[in-house]
Design an enzyme around this catalytic site. Structure first.
Site, PDB file in Angstrom:
ATOM      1  N   ASP A 176       0.092  -3.047  -2.230  1.00 20.32           N
ATOM      2  CA  ASP A 176      -1.518  -3.545  -2.292  1.00 20.32           C
ATOM      3  C   ASP A 176      -2.754  -3.651  -1.260  1.00 20.32           C
ATOM      4  O   ASP A 176      -2.592  -3.277   0.570  1.00 20.32           O
ATOM      5  CB  ASP A 176      -2.021  -4.703  -2.946  1.00 20.32           C
ATOM      6  CG  ASP A 176      -2.780  -5.048  -4.103  1.00 20.32           C
ATOM      7  OD1 ASP A 176      -3.727  -4.279  -4.307  1.00 20.32           O
ATOM      8  OD2 ASP A 176      -2.461  -5.867  -5.114  1.00 20.32           O
ATOM      9  N   ASP A 231      -8.377  -2.525 -11.821  1.00 22.06           N
ATOM     10  CA  ASP A 231      -6.853  -2.704 -12.505  1.00 22.06           C
ATOM     11  C   ASP A 231      -7.419  -2.299 -14.111  1.00 22.06           C
ATOM     12  O   ASP A 231      -8.420  -2.643 -14.470  1.00 22.06           O
ATOM     13  CB  ASP A 231      -6.564  -4.036 -12.139  1.00 22.06           C
ATOM     14  CG  ASP A 231      -6.020  -4.646 -11.019  1.00 22.06           C
ATOM     15  OD1 ASP A 231      -6.157  -4.010 -10.049  1.00 22.06           O
ATOM     16  OD2 ASP A 231      -6.062  -5.644 -11.117  1.00 22.06           O
TER      17      ASP A 231
HETATM   18  C1  GLA Z   1      -4.723  -6.245  -7.252  1.00 15.51           C
HETATM   19  C2  GLA Z   1      -3.459  -5.092  -7.904  1.00 15.51           C
HETATM   20  C3  GLA Z   1      -3.171  -5.149  -9.144  1.00 15.51           C
HETATM   21  C4  GLA Z   1      -1.792  -6.747  -9.381  1.00 15.51           C
HETATM   22  C5  GLA Z   1      -3.018  -7.774  -7.888  1.00 15.51           C
HETATM   23  C6  GLA Z   1      -1.971  -9.444  -8.186  1.00 15.51           C
HETATM   24  O1  GLA Z   1      -5.151  -6.261  -8.358  1.00 15.51           O
HETATM   25  O2  GLA Z   1      -4.628  -4.272  -8.433  1.00 15.51           O
HETATM   26  O3  GLA Z   1      -2.175  -4.877  -9.334  1.00 15.51           O
HETATM   27  O4  GLA Z   1      -0.970  -6.076  -8.724  1.00 15.51           O
HETATM   28  O5  GLA Z   1      -3.515  -7.668  -7.275  1.00 15.51           O
HETATM   29  O6  GLA Z   1      -2.732 -10.002  -6.888  1.00 15.51           O
END
Ligand code: GLA
Length: 673
Positions: A176, A231
């Site tokens: 990430d 996301d």
């Molecule tokens: C980010 C990523 C998500 C998830 C969250 C976890 O937002 O893009 O897909 O993994 O972190 O905290």
């Protein structure tokens, strides 16, 4: 070392775009290392992820809640085997954020949370491996992960964390982007690539920097997949906006290096099954990773049927590894086609709109060679037909017809494809009679015989055919057209009502086909005359990127009523609509209204990332719009002439950059009739 490799990658992409031309002209490839075959070669020479990764990740269903634990992970692995998902190709069982304790141990090692994973990660990995599956894990290319509890990230610990993952038997890493301290993305992601490589264990490497640094331009030899967007969330609007961001990136995908539009929401409850079928169809035609994001331990039969559709999975997993490309998208009627290794084409007819749409293309347009007829396989109905070349259907609202079409000499053994069509308005006032017309059109090279059609509606409604409902034969390109009168009883409450159009016919060899088109009619009330606040009027439909559309407050992203006073540029408004991009709110105006006015802008409640554009549509035409607006701007006055429109639609787009923070207000929105 790294920089020359990056440059090779760029040439590869150019190679991919021009490969067809070079072939056609019979020219040799230029002297750079980019022969035509290069596009089907893995970018990282480790043979991993030659087709898009398939599996599970807990994030979309659990986030950091306590049900994300050892028991869940084992349960998912069991279900993969028991329910045939492993056989269908699902392989990786992936842990997302929150598996670790906030502090490293005295030796700088990561410590699994002993409440969630009392036996540690290696034990879970062993279990998953014992089922013939693989285990994935998560951390961030930063000092901490994304969760506010602040779990340790791998920045500065790349080699020891990678080694720890390898020692546990990890097969997949999602890396990430949070808390990255401003360190250059290429450097951060490349360091982890090298650290993973140094372990000697094959580990699929998923780059998750949300598309912020255009990873499609540089990451083909860094990771096996890269997120292209922010996301996803479990709404139609979120899925749609991500789809639109990922579609144009088709040239960058290929074996070993995939665009990742984020994990699946299928089964999480925020969309209809029709919408989830569209989500799964479109992710497959985009060669996206298929990572199940719902808790399969409580999933419905419909969810298993969608996720387990092997014919759709075969589109995603085709070894040629080409991401489908957009052929047309006018008016929300999308045609996306994907070349398959066997020369066939997968074709998605995707309806973005809230009403049924005819979506059409042809064998020629999708790139198939000229032939008398083709075999057309419907991948959701699991039936084959023949077509003389037309690929078309009336696609239900938010639906997708997904077919695979091939120039197959045995086409004649299949019955002809027919297209069901509908003309007339789906809107009706209680106590009135609507006139509709239906068509059953033969798309095949062979005639459709003994054709009959029936339309049915809710019990209390009267549905009558006013012209013939059958025909002995309908030849290629011809239709059986039937007119209908549909009467809605007085006093019927407003809302959506289901109708069903059914057709049945036989092929020349006697094969019987029953085909069906679900329809919706909306019972509406005429708008009040004079000036009305749109924040108070009933709407026909409302779609939103996060949470529901709010009346007279802003959008708070999750539950109904969780917003704040509508505020743009410091000005507070008592009335209006609070939405979140991508959004569309429709009102029935029944040709009785003249104008819509509003003060529009990004709500003050979010930081600087909100970028949206507002549009007003009168039936099929855009009659007013703004430029892309940001938090920095005061409210903009918007006036739209909607004279004569049956339906007015208020649309908010994401301004082209994804829907993050896109809280949009239609403040003081007035309709005059
Ligand atoms: C980010 C990523 C998500 C998830 C969250 C976890 O937002 O893009 O897909 O993994 O972190 O905290």
């Amino acid at each position: 070392m790294r920089h020359p490799r990056t440059r090779t990658t760029r040439r590869r992409v150019v190679g991919a775009l021009t490969a067809g031309l070079l072939c056609a002209a019979g020219l040799a490839a230029p002297a750079v290392a980019a022969p035509v075959q290069d596009t089907i070669r893995p970018a990282l020479d480790d043979g991993l992820a030659l087709t898009p990764p398939m599996g599970f990740n807990n994030w979309n269903s659990t986030h950091c809640r306590a049900e994300f634990n050892d028991e869940m992970v084992r349960g998912i692995a069991d279900i993969f085997v028991e329910k045939g998902l492993k056989d269908a190709g699902y392989q990786y069982v992936n842990l997302d954020d929150c598996w670790a304790l906030p502090e490293r141990d005295a030796n700088g090692k990561l410590v699994p949370d002993p409440v969630r994973f009392p036996n540690g990660i290696k034990d879970v990995a062993d279990y998953v491996h014992s089922k013939g599956l693989k285990l994935g894990i998560y951390t961030s290319a930063g000092t901490k992960t994304c969760n506010s509890a602040g779990f340790p990230g791998a920045l500065g610990h790349e080699y020891s964390d990678a080694q720890q993952f390898a020692d546990w038997g990890v097969d997949y890493l999602k890396y990430d982007n949070c808390n990255n301290q401003g360190v250059d993305a290429k450097l951060r992601y490349t360091t982890m690539r090298d650290a993973l490589k140094a372990t000697g264990r094959p580990i699929v490497y998923s780059i998750c920097e949300w598309g912020q640094n255009n990873p499609w331009e540089w990451a083909a030899d860094v990771g096996h997949l890269w997120r292209t967007t922010g996301d996803i969330s479990d709404t139609w609007g979120s899925m749609l906006s991500i789809l639109k961001e990922n579609l144009p990136l088709a040239p960058y995908a290929g074996p070993g290096h995939w665009n990742d539009p984020d994990m699946l929401e299928v089964g999480n409850g925020g969309m209809t099954d029709t919408e989830y079928r569209s989500h799964f169809s479109m992710w497959s035609i985009m060669s996206a990773p298929l990572l199940i994001g719902s808790d399969l331990r409580t999933a419905s039969d419909a969810t298993f049927e969608i996720l387990g559709n092997k014919e759709v999975i075969a589109v995603d997993q085709d070894p040629l590894g080409k991401q489908g490309t957009v052929l047309s998208s006018e008016g929300g009627r999308w045609v996306v086609a994907k070349e398959m290794r066997d020369g066939s084409r997968a074709v998605a007819l995707f309806n973005e709109t809230g009403s049924p749409q005819r979506i059409a293309t042809s064998a020629e347009a999708v790139g198939l060679p000229d032939a008398d007829a083709y075999t057309l396989r419907d991948l959701w109905q699991h039936r084959s037909y023949n077509t003389a070349g037309t690929i078309s259907a009336t696609v239900p609202a938010h639906g997708t017809v997904l077919v695979r079409v091939s120039a197959d000499p045995t086409w004649a053994k299949h019955p002809p494809a027919v297209e069901l069509g509908l003309a007339g308005s789906p809107l009706i006032e209680a106590g009135r009679t609507a006139k509709l017309a239906t068509t059953v059109t033969d798309l095949g090279r062979t005639p459709a015989k003994q054709v009959s059609v029936a339309l049915s509606g809710p019990e209390a409604w009267t549905v009558k055919a006013t012209s013939p409902t059958s025909s002995g034969v309908v030849p290629t390109g011809r239709s059986l057209r039937t007119t209908w009168s549909v009467t809605v009883p007085p006093g019927t409450p407003t809302g959506s009502y289901d109708l069903t159009l059914k057709a049945s016919y036989r092929s020349p060899t006697g094969i019987r086909v029953d085909s069906m088109l679900p329809l919706t009619m909306s019972v509406v009330v005429p708008p009040p005359s004079g000036m009305s606040e749109l924040g108070d009027l009933p709407w026909l439909s409302a779609a939103n990127g996060y949470g529901p559309v709010e009346r007279n407050t802003s959008n708070g992203e999750s539950a109904a009523g969780d917003g704040h006073p509508l505020t743009i540029g410091g000005v507070v408004y008592g009335k209006g609509l609070g939405v979140h991009a991508e959004s569309a709110v429709e009102y029935y105006t029944g040709s009785a209204c003249e104008t819509v006015t509003a003060d529009v802008g990004v709500d003050d409640e979010k930081g600087a990332n909100g970028t949206v554009a507002f549009e007003v549509w009168a039936d099929g035409s855009k009659v007013a719009s703004t430029d892309v607006l940001t938090n920095a701007l005061p409210a903009q006055p918007l006036t739209a002439d909607v004279t004569g429109a049956q339906v007015v639609r208020l649309v908010v787009t994401d301004g082209g950059d994804g829907i993050d923070s896109d809280h949009a207000d239609w403040a003081e929105a007035l309709l005059s009739c």
